[in-house]
Scaffold this active site. Sequence first.
Site, PDB file in Angstrom:
ATOM      1  N   GLU A  90      52.866  30.926  -6.909  1.00  0.00           N
ATOM      2  CA  GLU A  90      53.913  31.956  -6.887  1.00  0.00           C
ATOM      3  C   GLU A  90      55.234  31.358  -6.445  1.00  0.00           C
ATOM      4  O   GLU A  90      56.300  31.707  -6.942  1.00  0.00           O
ATOM      5  CB  GLU A  90      53.499  33.096  -5.942  1.00  0.00           C
TER       6      GLU A  90
ATOM      7  N   ASP B 132      49.358  30.231  -2.670  1.00  0.00           N
ATOM      8  CA  ASP B 132      50.095  29.016  -2.293  1.00  0.00           C
ATOM      9  C   ASP B 132      51.116  29.293  -1.202  1.00  0.00           C
ATOM     10  O   ASP B 132      51.581  30.421  -1.021  1.00  0.00           O
ATOM     11  CB  ASP B 132      50.775  28.389  -3.514  1.00  0.00           C
TER      12      ASP B 132
END
Length: 368
Positions: A139, A78
């Site tokens: 994350e 991400d």
Amino acid sequence: MIDQKRLIANFFEIVGIDSLTFNEEALVDHLSKKLRGLGFSIKIDGAGKEIGGNTGNLIAHLPGDSSKPAIFFNCHLDTVEPGIGIEPVVADGIIKSKNETILGADDKAGIAALLEMAHAIVEEKASVGPIDIIFTVAEEKGLLGAKHLDWSLVTGEYGFVLDAAGMVGEITTIAPWQNSITAVFYGKAAHAGISPESGISAIQAAARAVETMPLGRRDRETTANIGEIKGGRAPNIVPENAEIKGEARSAKVSKLNRQTDRMVQAIKRSAKAYGATVDVQVTREYDGFSFSSKHKVVTRAGLALKAMGIEPIYAATGGGSDTNVFNAQNIPTINLGVGYLDPHTTNESISVDQLGLAAELALTIAKQ
Ligand SMILES: [Zn+2]
């Protein structure tokens, strides 16, 4: 051998696939296809469902030579915002975003490096041990993907995260423990002009708490911050609610506990001083870690760098990453510099050279 052209082409392609937190599915599909084509087995765990994302963590496995230790590599899928429709451009050997977006080299430089490592291992028919490549979701939102990783799918005994800003050669061997702290103060509402003496100001209690608690840099390895404050209803009402949110970090858990305790005490004392009540919540966001330069995970990375002619730099960080989550599972893991600069800004960049070195480092570690 690292194919620099293929590496850059793959990096551009990956950067062009939007993958904001909780929306990593398109990138998971892309990488699954690529790695399956290289002979990796692909598993996607159930983290997506648990955290509200559109896909789980991707765990790619290459069987390798089972007489060698099993290791893993990790990057997160991400990116932060603004991260939609990123168009990378290269000028004078530096890759940047053409428009007002981040580049997403955090952490797609690492992803591209690992993909290139996989290509090179297969092409060279390199002798490597079993390798997991773990691509985590979310994350950037509290390490949620790693926190919900299906550990039964991980075979690596120890591992390497490619997710540190700074040059290739920097090895993060120390990272902090972190607590978050939320305090909600309850006072008593009253008309500010007619009967202020019958009210209890939750804002005053919160303000005293912030004023009297130790904050900022406490010592070399300990920091604390109150980063949010809100409360009250209107200028003419004694405020009955106020909330503060903050955090504390330390490279030593004992220091973190002491710092957190001092903040909680300040909160409770201040509430009491004004006759308010308070609910305090402390949450351990992640555990820290600290490795000596002699630990096998550190020496393996250090030897790989030396073989490349780069002198390793052992560093401590004040930030958290998926590395913390792996270590909390007792899987020794360090974070490696990938060469990207100014992450989380529209100035984010990475040089073509650093990207190549990151891929070479992963390949060299794998082949050791
Ligand atoms: Zn990152």
